[in-house]
Design an enzyme around this catalytic site. Structure first.
Site, PDB file in Angstrom:
ATOM      1  N   ARG A  83     -55.540 -63.885 -24.984  1.00 50.23           N
ATOM      2  CA  ARG A  83     -55.237 -64.426 -26.323  1.00 50.23           C
ATOM      3  C   ARG A  83     -56.170 -63.863 -27.383  1.00 50.23           C
ATOM      4  O   ARG A  83     -55.850 -63.831 -28.557  1.00 50.23           O
ATOM      5  CB  ARG A  83     -55.472 -65.944 -26.318  1.00 50.23           C
ATOM      6  N   ARG A 136     -56.198 -81.558 -20.708  1.00 56.27           N
ATOM      7  CA  ARG A 136     -57.619 -81.295 -20.898  1.00 56.27           C
ATOM      8  C   ARG A 136     -58.033 -82.070 -22.126  1.00 56.27           C
ATOM      9  O   ARG A 136     -57.287 -82.153 -23.100  1.00 56.27           O
ATOM     10  CB  ARG A 136     -57.828 -79.809 -21.149  1.00 56.27           C
ATOM     11  N   ASP A 156     -48.620 -74.363 -31.022  1.00 55.26           N
ATOM     12  CA  ASP A 156     -49.379 -74.304 -32.263  1.00 55.26           C
ATOM     13  C   ASP A 156     -48.544 -74.987 -33.339  1.00 55.26           C
ATOM     14  O   ASP A 156     -47.344 -75.226 -33.151  1.00 55.26           O
ATOM     15  CB  ASP A 156     -49.646 -72.831 -32.658  1.00 55.26           C
TER      16      ASP A 156
HETATM   17  P1  FAD Z   1     -48.785 -85.013 -32.374  1.00 52.11           P
HETATM   18  O1  FAD Z   1     -49.503 -84.489 -33.553  1.00 52.11           O
HETATM   19  O2  FAD Z   1     -49.572 -85.407 -31.177  1.00 52.11           O
HETATM   20  O3  FAD Z   1     -47.899 -86.256 -32.863  1.00 52.11           O
HETATM   21  C1  FAD Z   1     -47.302 -87.188 -31.987  1.00 52.11           C
HETATM   22  C2  FAD Z   1     -47.447 -88.566 -32.632  1.00 52.11           C
HETATM   23  O4  FAD Z   1     -46.699 -89.533 -31.877  1.00 52.11           O
HETATM   24  C3  FAD Z   1     -48.897 -89.062 -32.643  1.00 52.11           C
HETATM   25  O5  FAD Z   1     -49.272 -89.391 -33.962  1.00 52.11           O
HETATM   26  C4  FAD Z   1     -48.870 -90.285 -31.724  1.00 52.11           C
HETATM   27  O6  FAD Z   1     -49.766 -91.300 -32.121  1.00 52.11           O
HETATM   28  C5  FAD Z   1     -47.437 -90.742 -31.866  1.00 52.11           C
HETATM   29  N1  FAD Z   1     -46.957 -91.563 -30.736  1.00 52.11           N
HETATM   30  C6  FAD Z   1     -47.101 -91.281 -29.420  1.00 52.11           C
HETATM   31  N2  FAD Z   1     -46.557 -92.270 -28.680  1.00 52.11           N
HETATM   32  C7  FAD Z   1     -46.065 -93.185 -29.549  1.00 52.11           C
HETATM   33  C8  FAD Z   1     -45.389 -94.450 -29.401  1.00 52.11           C
HETATM   34  N3  FAD Z   1     -45.133 -94.957 -28.188  1.00 52.11           N
HETATM   35  N4  FAD Z   1     -45.034 -95.140 -30.510  1.00 52.11           N
HETATM   36  C9  FAD Z   1     -45.303 -94.635 -31.751  1.00 52.11           C
HETATM   37  N5  FAD Z   1     -45.938 -93.455 -31.947  1.00 52.11           N
HETATM   38  C10 FAD Z   1     -46.297 -92.739 -30.867  1.00 52.11           C
HETATM   39  N6  FAD Z   1     -52.418 -75.547 -33.846  1.00 52.11           N
HETATM   40  C11 FAD Z   1     -52.532 -74.531 -34.734  1.00 52.11           C
HETATM   41  O7  FAD Z   1     -51.513 -73.998 -35.194  1.00 52.11           O
HETATM   42  N7  FAD Z   1     -53.772 -74.105 -35.170  1.00 52.11           N
HETATM   43  C12 FAD Z   1     -54.927 -74.663 -34.718  1.00 52.11           C
HETATM   44  O8  FAD Z   1     -56.023 -74.247 -35.139  1.00 52.11           O
HETATM   45  C13 FAD Z   1     -54.831 -75.731 -33.763  1.00 52.11           C
HETATM   46  N8  FAD Z   1     -55.945 -76.325 -33.280  1.00 52.11           N
HETATM   47  C14 FAD Z   1     -55.831 -77.340 -32.374  1.00 52.11           C
HETATM   48  C15 FAD Z   1     -56.994 -77.926 -31.884  1.00 52.11           C
HETATM   49  C16 FAD Z   1     -56.924 -78.957 -30.953  1.00 52.11           C
HETATM   50  C17 FAD Z   1     -58.190 -79.605 -30.428  1.00 52.11           C
HETATM   51  C18 FAD Z   1     -55.639 -79.382 -30.486  1.00 52.11           C
HETATM   52  C19 FAD Z   1     -55.526 -80.472 -29.461  1.00 52.11           C
HETATM   53  C20 FAD Z   1     -54.491 -78.809 -30.986  1.00 52.11           C
HETATM   54  C21 FAD Z   1     -54.552 -77.783 -31.917  1.00 52.11           C
HETATM   55  N9  FAD Z   1     -53.401 -77.201 -32.453  1.00 52.11           N
HETATM   56  C22 FAD Z   1     -53.521 -76.157 -33.350  1.00 52.11           C
HETATM   57  C23 FAD Z   1     -52.049 -77.683 -32.066  1.00 52.11           C
HETATM   58  C24 FAD Z   1     -51.477 -78.776 -33.022  1.00 52.11           C
HETATM   59  O9  FAD Z   1     -52.356 -79.876 -33.032  1.00 52.11           O
HETATM   60  C25 FAD Z   1     -50.076 -79.220 -32.559  1.00 52.11           C
HETATM   61  O10 FAD Z   1     -49.197 -78.113 -32.541  1.00 52.11           O
HETATM   62  C26 FAD Z   1     -49.385 -80.295 -33.413  1.00 52.11           C
HETATM   63  O11 FAD Z   1     -50.276 -81.253 -33.884  1.00 52.11           O
HETATM   64  C27 FAD Z   1     -48.330 -80.981 -32.582  1.00 52.11           C
HETATM   65  O12 FAD Z   1     -47.562 -81.901 -33.345  1.00 52.11           O
HETATM   66  P2  FAD Z   1     -46.665 -83.000 -32.618  1.00 52.11           P
HETATM   67  O13 FAD Z   1     -45.934 -83.728 -33.707  1.00 52.11           O
HETATM   68  O14 FAD Z   1     -45.877 -82.400 -31.546  1.00 52.11           O
HETATM   69  O15 FAD Z   1     -47.699 -83.967 -31.863  1.00 52.11           O
HETATM   70  N1  UDP Z   2     -63.507 -67.386 -25.373  1.00 52.04           N
HETATM   71  C1  UDP Z   2     -64.788 -66.999 -25.021  1.00 52.04           C
HETATM   72  N2  UDP Z   2     -65.780 -67.014 -25.959  1.00 52.04           N
HETATM   73  C2  UDP Z   2     -65.544 -67.396 -27.244  1.00 52.04           C
HETATM   74  C3  UDP Z   2     -64.228 -67.781 -27.609  1.00 52.04           C
HETATM   75  C4  UDP Z   2     -63.235 -67.773 -26.640  1.00 52.04           C
HETATM   76  O1  UDP Z   2     -65.024 -66.667 -23.873  1.00 52.04           O
HETATM   77  O2  UDP Z   2     -66.491 -67.394 -28.041  1.00 52.04           O
HETATM   78  C5  UDP Z   2     -62.462 -67.384 -24.317  1.00 52.04           C
HETATM   79  C6  UDP Z   2     -62.330 -68.735 -23.628  1.00 52.04           C
HETATM   80  O3  UDP Z   2     -62.046 -68.499 -22.269  1.00 52.04           O
HETATM   81  C7  UDP Z   2     -61.114 -69.324 -24.287  1.00 52.04           C
HETATM   82  C8  UDP Z   2     -60.254 -68.084 -24.522  1.00 52.04           C
HETATM   83  O4  UDP Z   2     -61.207 -67.076 -24.859  1.00 52.04           O
HETATM   84  O5  UDP Z   2     -60.469 -70.243 -23.462  1.00 52.04           O
HETATM   85  C9  UDP Z   2     -59.238 -68.233 -25.620  1.00 52.04           C
HETATM   86  O6  UDP Z   2     -59.911 -68.579 -26.816  1.00 52.04           O
HETATM   87  P1  UDP Z   2     -59.204 -69.404 -27.961  1.00 52.04           P
HETATM   88  O7  UDP Z   2     -60.156 -69.576 -29.070  1.00 52.04           O
HETATM   89  O8  UDP Z   2     -57.885 -68.779 -28.225  1.00 52.04           O
HETATM   90  O9  UDP Z   2     -59.003 -70.798 -27.225  1.00 52.04           O
HETATM   91  P2  UDP Z   2     -58.331 -72.172 -27.699  1.00 52.04           P
HETATM   92  O10 UDP Z   2     -59.480 -73.069 -27.964  1.00 52.04           O
HETATM   93  O11 UDP Z   2     -57.484 -71.886 -28.904  1.00 52.04           O
HETATM   94  O12 UDP Z   2     -57.546 -72.558 -26.479  1.00 52.04           O
END
Ligand code: FAD
Ligand code: UDP
Length: 374
Positions: free
Chosen positions: A170, A247, A354
Site C-alpha cells: 500500500r 483490530r 476508505d
Molecule cells: P461508520 O462511520 O462506522 O458508521 C456506522 C454508524 O452506525 C455509527 O455511527 C454507529 O454508531 C451506527 N450504528 C451501529 N449500530 C447501530 C444500531 N444498532 N443502531 C443505531 N446506530 C448504529 N478513510 C479514509 O478515506 N481516509 C482516512 O484517512 C481514514 N482513516 C481511518 C482511520 C481509522 C482509525 C479508521 C478506523 C478508519 C479510517 N478510514 C479512513 C475509514 C473511514 O472511517 C470509513 O470509510 C467510514 O467512516 C465508514 O463509514 P460507515 O458509514 O460505513 O461506518
Molecule cells: N508502515 C511502516 N512504517 C510506517 C508506516 C507504515 O512500516 O511508518 C507499514 C505498516 O506495516 C502498515 C503498512 O505500512 O501497516 C501500511 O501503512 P498505512 O499507513 O497504509 O496503514 P493504515 O494505517 O492506513 O492501515
C-alpha cells in the site's frame, strides 16, 4: 409509514439518506451514539477539529465522488506527509528521495536504486514470502530495520515474518522528491470539520441520536417499508454464528498549553520500544489556524496504541483473514435472505472501506434502489 429507516449516521447512512430524500422518499435516520458522522466525527476543542475516532484524510481518484463531497463542504489543500521518528532520527514518508538521502547520503535516483538493489541482493531474496522479505526487496535492509520493522510489529501485534507481503505494498516507494503519502488525484480536509460535512448532507432529514435500532427492532420495523442497516452485520443476527473480529486502536488525547508540539499532523514512531504507533497533532490538518484564519495558542494531540480487539471494544479495522472472511460469507448469506433490508458500509459489509469508497458504494446502491422502485 416511512419508505426507508436508515440505521447509522456515518457516511454510508448520510449519503443514502440524502439521495433517497432528494428522490422524494420519506426517510428517518437512527444513530446509537450521541452524535452524527460515525467514525469521521470531529469535535471542536480549543478551536481545533479533533478527529475523535482516528485521523481522517480524504483522498480519492474518483471525480464523481470528489464533485459530490464539494456540494457539502469546501476542502482545504492538506496533503498527508507523515514524518517517521526512529529514536530521535527523523525521516520523510512515504519512502522517497528525501528518505534515501537522509538514510544513505545518496543524491541521485540512480544511487538510491543501486543502494536498494545491493541490500536486496545481500539479503538473498528472490520471491518475497512475507512482509519482511517484501519490505527488504522494495526498500532495502536499512529502511526495513529503522522505519518498518518496529512500526509494523506494533501495529499488527505480530512479527513481520508472520504477516502477508501485500500489507506493505500500500505504501508508495518513489525515486522522486515527493512526500505526498497518497497517489490520489484529489485530497483535502473539509473546512469546518467532518461533522459539519455530514451535518450538511443530512440537512432537512430527521435524525434520532442515542437510539439503538437493535434494542427496539420490532417497533422500528413496523414503521418502515425498508431498512438500510450500517451497523455490524453479526450484531444484527445476534452473533448467532459467532463474533466477527476487528483490530482496535486506543487513543490518548491531550490538550497542551503550547502552540506547536511536533510541527506536523502525523509523526510515526517506528522503533519497537515506544509503545504508541504514532502521534496526531490535529491542528495541522488545518494549518494551525481556526476558520477565521487566527493562529491557535494551544494544541491537541492523540497518541495511538494499536490493540487486539475484544468483544465490547469499538470495532475499527475488519480482519480480512481466512477465518473471518469465511464467517462473514455465512452472515452475508443470512443477510441476503433478509427481505427489505440493505446491509451497507464498513460494518454492514465487514470491509475496510476508505471514505471515498464508502460514498461511492452508497451512491451506487441508492441509484440501484431508486431504479428498482421506479
Ligand atoms: P461508520 O462511520 O462506522 O458508521 C456506522 C454508524 O452506525 C455509527 O455511527 C454507529 O454508531 C451506527 N450504528 C451501529 N449500530 C447501530 C444500531 N444498532 N443502531 C443505531 N446506530 C448504529 N478513510 C479514509 O478515506 N481516509 C482516512 O484517512 C481514514 N482513516 C481511518 C482511520 C481509522 C482509525 C479508521 C478506523 C478508519 C479510517 N478510514 C479512513 C475509514 C473511514 O472511517 C470509513 O470509510 C467510514 O467512516 C465508514 O463509514 P460507515 O458509514 O460505513 O461506518
Ligand atoms: N508502515 C511502516 N512504517 C510506517 C508506516 C507504515 O512500516 O511508518 C507499514 C505498516 O506495516 C502498515 C503498512 O505500512 O501497516 C501500511 O501503512 P498505512 O499507513 O497504509 O496503514 P493504515 O494505517 O492506513 O492501515
Amino acid at each position: 409509514m416511512l419508505d426507508y429507516l436508515i440505521v447509522g449516521a456515518g457516511l454510508y447512512g448520510a449519503v443514502m439518506a440524502r439521495e433517497l430524500m432528494d428522490a422524494g422518499k420519506r426517510v428517518l435516520v437512527l444513530e446509537k451514539r450521541d452524535h452524527i458522522a460515525g467514525n469521521v466525527y470531529t469535535k471542536k476543542t480549543e478551536g481545533i477539529h479533533v478527529h475523535v475516532y482516528g485521523a481522517h484524510i480524504f483522498h480519492t481518484n474518483s471525480k464523481e465522488v470528489w464533485d459530490y463531497v464539494q456540494r457539502f463542504a469546501v476542502f482545504n489543500r492538506f496533503t498527508n506527509s507523515p514524518v517517521a521518528n526512529w529514536k530521535g532520527e527523523l525521516y520523510s514518508l512515504p519512502f522517497n528521495m528525501y528518505t534515501f538521502n537522509k538514510m544513505w547520503g545518496v543524491v541521485t535516483p540512480a544511487e538510491a536504486a543501486a543502494r536498494i538493489e545491493q541490500q536486496r541482493r545481500a539479503a538473498g531474496i528472490t520471491e518475497p514470502k512475507n512482509l519482511e522479505e517484501q519490505a527488504i526487496s522494495l526498500v532495502g535492509t536499512d529502511i526495513y530495520e529503522k522505519l518498518i520493522k518496529g512500526y509494523t510489529q506494533k501495529q499488527w501485534g505480530r512479527p513481520c515474518t508472520e504477516l502477508p507481503a501485500f500489507i506493505i505494498k500500500r505504501l508508495p516507494v518513489r525515486l522522486t522528491f515527493d512526500n505526498n503519502y497518497f497517489n490520489a488525484l484529489y485530497q483535502g480536509i473539509p473546512v469546518g470539520g467532518y461533522t459539519k460535512l455530514v451535518e450538511n448532507m443530512l440537512e432537512g432529514i430527521e435524525v434520532r441520536t442515542c437510539t439503538d435500532y437493535l434494542a427496539e427492532r420490532e417497533r422500528w420495523n413496523g414503521i418502515a417499508k425498508k431498512i438500510i442497516y450500517t451497523g455490524p452485520i453479526d450484531a444484527y443476527f445476534g452473533f448467532s454464528l459467532g463474533n466477527l473480529e476487528y483490530r482496535s486502536v486506543r487513543f490518548e488525547t491531550e490538550v497542551l498549553d503550547m502552540p506547536n508540539f511536533q510541527g506536523n499532523a502525523a509523526v510515526n514512531y517506528t522503533d519497537a520500544e515506544t509503545p504508541w504507533t504514532r502521534i496526531i497533532e490535529h491542528k495541522w490538518f488545518e494549518f494551525g489556524k481556526d476558520e477565521e484564519g487566527r493562529e491557535l495558542p494551544k494544541t491537541v494531540i492523540s497518541r495511538e496504541y494499536s490493540s487486539e480487539w475484544r468483544p465490547g471494544d469499538e470495532p475499527y479495522y475488519p480482519v480480512n483473514d481466512e477465518k473471518n472472511t469465511a464467517l462473514y460469507a455465512r452472515y452475508r448469506v443470512l443477510g441476503e435472505a433478509e427481505e427489505n433490508v440493505i446491509f451497507g458500509g464498513r460494518l454492514g459489509e465487514y470491509r475496510y472501506y476508505d471514505m471515498d469508497q464508502v460514498i461511492a458504494s452508497a451512491l451506487e446502491r441508492a441509484k440501484a434502489e431508486l431504479a428498482e422502485g421506479a
